[in-house]
Design a protein around this motif. Structure first.
Motif, PDB file in Angstrom:
ATOM      1  N   LEU A 172       0.820  -1.212   0.000  1.00  0.00           N
ATOM      2  CA  LEU A 172       0.000   0.000   0.000  1.00  0.00           C
ATOM      3  C   LEU A 172       0.853   1.261   0.000  1.00  0.00           C
ATOM      4  O   LEU A 172       0.334   2.367  -0.202  1.00  0.00           O
ATOM      5  CB  LEU A 172      -0.927   0.017   1.225  1.00  0.00           C
ATOM      6  N   ALA A 173       2.158   1.089   0.240  1.00  0.00           N
ATOM      7  CA  ALA A 173       3.050   2.242   0.381  1.00  0.00           C
ATOM      8  C   ALA A 173       3.695   2.601  -0.946  1.00  0.00           C
ATOM      9  O   ALA A 173       4.138   1.722  -1.697  1.00  0.00           O
ATOM     10  CB  ALA A 173       4.123   1.948   1.422  1.00  0.00           C
ATOM     11  N   PHE A 174       3.780   3.890  -1.199  1.00  0.00           N
ATOM     12  CA  PHE A 174       4.448   4.357  -2.411  1.00  0.00           C
ATOM     13  C   PHE A 174       5.911   3.903  -2.412  1.00  0.00           C
ATOM     14  O   PHE A 174       6.586   3.908  -1.395  1.00  0.00           O
ATOM     15  CB  PHE A 174       4.408   5.882  -2.499  1.00  0.00           C
ATOM     16  N   GLY A 175       6.382   3.520  -3.587  1.00  0.00           N
ATOM     17  CA  GLY A 175       7.772   3.107  -3.736  1.00  0.00           C
ATOM     18  C   GLY A 175       7.976   1.621  -3.597  1.00  0.00           C
ATOM     19  O   GLY A 175       9.072   1.127  -3.876  1.00  0.00           O
ATOM     20  N   HIS A 176       6.936   0.905  -3.168  1.00  0.00           N
ATOM     21  CA  HIS A 176       7.052  -0.547  -3.008  1.00  0.00           C
ATOM     22  C   HIS A 176       6.170  -1.268  -4.029  1.00  0.00           C
ATOM     23  O   HIS A 176       6.669  -2.059  -4.821  1.00  0.00           O
ATOM     24  CB  HIS A 176       6.715  -0.947  -1.579  1.00  0.00           C
ATOM     25  N   ARG A 177       4.868  -1.001  -3.997  1.00  0.00           N
ATOM     26  CA  ARG A 177       4.021  -1.570  -5.032  1.00  0.00           C
ATOM     27  C   ARG A 177       4.386  -0.951  -6.377  1.00  0.00           C
ATOM     28  O   ARG A 177       4.697   0.240  -6.472  1.00  0.00           O
ATOM     29  CB  ARG A 177       2.545  -1.289  -4.736  1.00  0.00           C
ATOM     30  N   ILE A 178       4.361  -1.773  -7.421  1.00  0.00           N
ATOM     31  CA  ILE A 178       4.625  -1.302  -8.779  1.00  0.00           C
ATOM     32  C   ILE A 178       3.328  -1.420  -9.565  1.00  0.00           C
ATOM     33  O   ILE A 178       2.842  -2.529  -9.815  1.00  0.00           O
ATOM     34  CB  ILE A 178       5.750  -2.106  -9.446  1.00  0.00           C
ATOM     35  N   ALA A 179       2.771  -0.290  -9.936  1.00  0.00           N
ATOM     36  CA  ALA A 179       1.493  -0.289 -10.648  1.00  0.00           C
ATOM     37  C   ALA A 179       1.657  -0.903 -12.036  1.00  0.00           C
ATOM     38  O   ALA A 179       2.655  -0.652 -12.728  1.00  0.00           O
ATOM     39  CB  ALA A 179       0.975   1.141 -10.770  1.00  0.00           C
ATOM     40  N   PRO A 180       0.688  -1.720 -12.465  1.00  0.00           N
ATOM     41  CA  PRO A 180       0.757  -2.267 -13.824  1.00  0.00           C
ATOM     42  C   PRO A 180       0.667  -1.157 -14.853  1.00  0.00           C
ATOM     43  O   PRO A 180       0.188  -0.057 -14.580  1.00  0.00           O
ATOM     44  CB  PRO A 180      -0.462  -3.202 -13.886  1.00  0.00           C
ATOM     45  N   GLY A 181       1.163  -1.450 -16.040  1.00  0.00           N
ATOM     46  CA  GLY A 181       1.123  -0.453 -17.099  1.00  0.00           C
ATOM     47  C   GLY A 181       2.433   0.296 -17.226  1.00  0.00           C
ATOM     48  O   GLY A 181       3.507  -0.306 -17.224  1.00  0.00           O
ATOM     49  N   LEU A 229      17.580 -10.409  -4.878  1.00  0.00           N
ATOM     50  CA  LEU A 229      17.898 -10.237  -3.466  1.00  0.00           C
ATOM     51  C   LEU A 229      16.892  -9.302  -2.810  1.00  0.00           C
ATOM     52  O   LEU A 229      16.498  -8.293  -3.387  1.00  0.00           O
ATOM     53  CB  LEU A 229      19.307  -9.647  -3.324  1.00  0.00           C
ATOM     54  N   ALA A 230      16.483  -9.641  -1.585  1.00  0.00           N
ATOM     55  CA  ALA A 230      15.534  -8.824  -0.821  1.00  0.00           C
ATOM     56  C   ALA A 230      14.267  -8.597  -1.633  1.00  0.00           C
ATOM     57  O   ALA A 230      13.865  -7.456  -1.898  1.00  0.00           O
ATOM     58  CB  ALA A 230      16.166  -7.507  -0.398  1.00  0.00           C
ATOM     59  N   CYS A 231      13.610  -9.682  -1.996  1.00  0.00           N
ATOM     60  CA  CYS A 231      12.456  -9.600  -2.896  1.00  0.00           C
ATOM     61  C   CYS A 231      11.238  -8.977  -2.251  1.00  0.00           C
ATOM     62  O   CYS A 231      10.306  -8.570  -2.944  1.00  0.00           O
ATOM     63  CB  CYS A 231      12.117 -10.981  -3.434  1.00  0.00           C
ATOM     64  N   GLY A 232      11.177  -8.917  -0.906  1.00  0.00           N
ATOM     65  CA  GLY A 232      10.020  -8.344  -0.246  1.00  0.00           C
ATOM     66  C   GLY A 232       8.745  -9.094  -0.607  1.00  0.00           C
ATOM     67  O   GLY A 232       8.692 -10.321  -0.561  1.00  0.00           O
ATOM     68  N   THR A 233       7.723  -8.356  -1.025  1.00  0.00           N
ATOM     69  CA  THR A 233       6.440  -8.969  -1.349  1.00  0.00           C
ATOM     70  C   THR A 233       6.341  -9.435  -2.797  1.00  0.00           C
ATOM     71  O   THR A 233       5.262  -9.805  -3.260  1.00  0.00           O
ATOM     72  CB  THR A 233       5.288  -7.992  -1.053  1.00  0.00           C
ATOM     73  N   GLY A 234       7.448  -9.380  -3.527  1.00  0.00           N
ATOM     74  CA  GLY A 234       7.470  -9.962  -4.863  1.00  0.00           C
ATOM     75  C   GLY A 234       7.022  -9.073  -5.990  1.00  0.00           C
ATOM     76  O   GLY A 234       6.601  -9.565  -7.043  1.00  0.00           O
ATOM     77  N   GLU A 235       7.128  -7.766  -5.828  1.00  0.00           N
ATOM     78  CA  GLU A 235       6.734  -6.861  -6.901  1.00  0.00           C
ATOM     79  C   GLU A 235       7.733  -6.883  -8.057  1.00  0.00           C
ATOM     80  O   GLU A 235       7.352  -7.022  -9.222  1.00  0.00           O
ATOM     81  CB  GLU A 235       6.575  -5.436  -6.360  1.00  0.00           C
ATOM     82  N   VAL A 236       9.022  -6.759  -7.761  1.00  0.00           N
ATOM     83  CA  VAL A 236      10.041  -6.854  -8.809  1.00  0.00           C
ATOM     84  C   VAL A 236      10.110  -8.288  -9.337  1.00  0.00           C
ATOM     85  O   VAL A 236      10.372  -8.515 -10.523  1.00  0.00           O
ATOM     86  CB  VAL A 236      11.405  -6.383  -8.265  1.00  0.00           C
ATOM     87  N   THR A 237       9.852  -9.248  -8.455  1.00  0.00           N
ATOM     88  CA  THR A 237       9.834 -10.653  -8.851  1.00  0.00           C
ATOM     89  C   THR A 237       8.918 -10.863 -10.053  1.00  0.00           C
ATOM     90  O   THR A 237       9.264 -11.577 -11.012  1.00  0.00           O
ATOM     91  CB  THR A 237       9.331 -11.528  -7.682  1.00  0.00           C
ATOM     92  N   ARG A 238       7.738 -10.269 -10.001  1.00  0.00           N
ATOM     93  CA  ARG A 238       6.774 -10.419 -11.097  1.00  0.00           C
ATOM     94  C   ARG A 238       7.388  -9.954 -12.416  1.00  0.00           C
ATOM     95  O   ARG A 238       7.252 -10.620 -13.453  1.00  0.00           O
ATOM     96  CB  ARG A 238       5.515  -9.613 -10.807  1.00  0.00           C
ATOM     97  N   LEU A 239       8.063  -8.820 -12.391  1.00  0.00           N
ATOM     98  CA  LEU A 239       8.576  -8.242 -13.627  1.00  0.00           C
ATOM     99  C   LEU A 239       9.663  -9.107 -14.244  1.00  0.00           C
ATOM    100  O   LEU A 239       9.624  -9.391 -15.451  1.00  0.00           O
ATOM    101  CB  LEU A 239       9.117  -6.837 -13.357  1.00  0.00           C
ATOM    102  N   ALA A 273       8.360   0.743 -17.011  1.00  0.00           N
ATOM    103  CA  ALA A 273       9.566   1.533 -16.746  1.00  0.00           C
ATOM    104  C   ALA A 273      10.541   0.778 -15.845  1.00  0.00           C
ATOM    105  O   ALA A 273      11.760   0.837 -16.045  1.00  0.00           O
ATOM    106  CB  ALA A 273       9.185   2.869 -16.117  1.00  0.00           C
ATOM    107  N   TRP A 274      10.022   0.085 -14.815  1.00  0.00           N
ATOM    108  CA  TRP A 274      10.905  -0.718 -13.957  1.00  0.00           C
ATOM    109  C   TRP A 274      11.500  -1.888 -14.735  1.00  0.00           C
ATOM    110  O   TRP A 274      12.652  -2.287 -14.478  1.00  0.00           O
ATOM    111  CB  TRP A 274      10.122  -1.243 -12.756  1.00  0.00           C
ATOM    112  N   ALA A 275      10.736  -2.463 -15.652  1.00  0.00           N
ATOM    113  CA  ALA A 275      11.209  -3.637 -16.384  1.00  0.00           C
ATOM    114  C   ALA A 275      12.205  -3.295 -17.489  1.00  0.00           C
ATOM    115  O   ALA A 275      13.004  -4.157 -17.886  1.00  0.00           O
ATOM    116  CB  ALA A 275      10.013  -4.384 -16.987  1.00  0.00           C
ATOM    117  N   GLN A 276      12.174  -2.070 -17.989  1.00  0.00           N
ATOM    118  CA  GLN A 276      13.033  -1.739 -19.124  1.00  0.00           C
ATOM    119  C   GLN A 276      14.525  -1.954 -18.845  1.00  0.00           C
ATOM    120  O   GLN A 276      15.231  -2.499 -19.693  1.00  0.00           O
ATOM    121  CB  GLN A 276      12.781  -0.299 -19.587  1.00  0.00           C
ATOM    122  N   PRO A 277      15.056  -1.546 -17.676  1.00  0.00           N
ATOM    123  CA  PRO A 277      16.467  -1.857 -17.416  1.00  0.00           C
ATOM    124  C   PRO A 277      16.759  -3.361 -17.393  1.00  0.00           C
ATOM    125  O   PRO A 277      17.870  -3.776 -17.745  1.00  0.00           O
ATOM    126  CB  PRO A 277      16.724  -1.219 -16.038  1.00  0.00           C
TER     127      PRO A 277
END
Length: 255
Positions: free
Chosen positions: A24-33, A57-67, A38-42
């Motif tokens: 729910l916190a900004f900077g952690h959840r990655i909104a679709p679209g 490393l440090a995947c947290g709740t798996g937001e970057v994991t999805r990408l 933008a996060w996936a491009q690098p």
């Protein structure tokens, strides 16, 4: 117990407590679209199109994991918080090419030369023994393996971000955000004061440390495309948050 172990325990407890509301916190959840893209491009740019064995490393709740998983890679997502991993496992239940691992990102205990790439988001600033961690990451990579880091200088607002920090501080006094505990938050700040990067993590400081660990082609890239995407999908309060800190992307390679 050493001071570093005590600090790691404090960091683990802090992030575990935040696991239920982390997305729910900004900077952690990655909104679709546009933000997710933008996060996936690098990852597309620096990991390439060929499926790799990737350690997050440090995947947290798996937001970057999805990408990174959606790009077709075989992913091991690691975190030292059982609570964070529980959220990530539920979020990605049943997916192939994905395993979750309870372990310390600073000392993974994974086999040497077992990954083609390592990536992390907002981890490096939390490392209690960064030189040890970087040596471990170098060990884990196969020859030619790649490192991709998303991070920033969370110790103090950038020169251009001070006005946004002042506006947010006033906003937070008038209407606190219960889900956001960024670097301006007291608990976050208390942990940061004890860390090696307490004075701020910058690419200029990180580069020689990675070089000393054996990495080559250490290169800094702009984070601005991600910030622009975040401003497209967020309200004013979070748009201000994108302007407070100097953020960067860094890549490196194992010879």
């Amino acid at each position: 117990m050493t001071a570093n172990h005590q600090l790691r325990d404090e960091i683990r407890e802090y992030w575990s407590r935040r696991s239920e509301t982390f997305d729910l916190a900004f900077g952690h959840r990655i909104a679709p679209g546009v933000e997710a893209d933008a996060w996936a491009q690098p990852m597309r740019d620096h990991l390439g199109p060929t499926p790799l064995r990737v350690l997050e490393l440090a995947c947290g709740t798996g937001e970057v994991t999805r990408l990174v998983h959606d790009l077709g890679h075989d992913v091991t997502a690691l975190d030292f918080s059982e609570a964070m991993l529980a959220v990530a496992r539920a979020k990605h239940a049943g997916k192939p090419r994905l395993r979750f691992l309870l372990a310390d990102a600073g000392q993974t205990m994974e086999p040497s030369a077992s990954y083609d790439a390592i990536l992390c988001r907002h981890l490096v600033w939390t490392l209690t023994e960064p030189e040890t961690a970087f040596a471990d990451w170098f060990r884990l990579l196969r020859p030619g393996g790649r490192l991709l880091v998303y991070d920033g200088n969370w110790a103090h607002p950038s020169r251009h971000g001070r006005w946004a920090a002042r506006a947010l501080a006033l906003w937070d006094r008038l209407s606190p955000d219960p889900n956001y505990d960024g670097a301006l938050g007291p608990r976050h700040a208390a942990i940061m004061r004890q860390l090696p990067f307490a004075e701020g993590l910058t690419a200029a400081r990180l580069t020689p440390m990675l070089t000393e660990a054996g990495f080559v082609q250490v290169t800094t890239h702009s984070h601005s495309a991600i910030a622009r995407a975040q401003r497209r999908v967020n309200g004013l309060r979070n748009r201000l948050r994108t302007r407070v800190y100097d953020r960067f992307i860094l890549t490196a390679r194992k010879p």
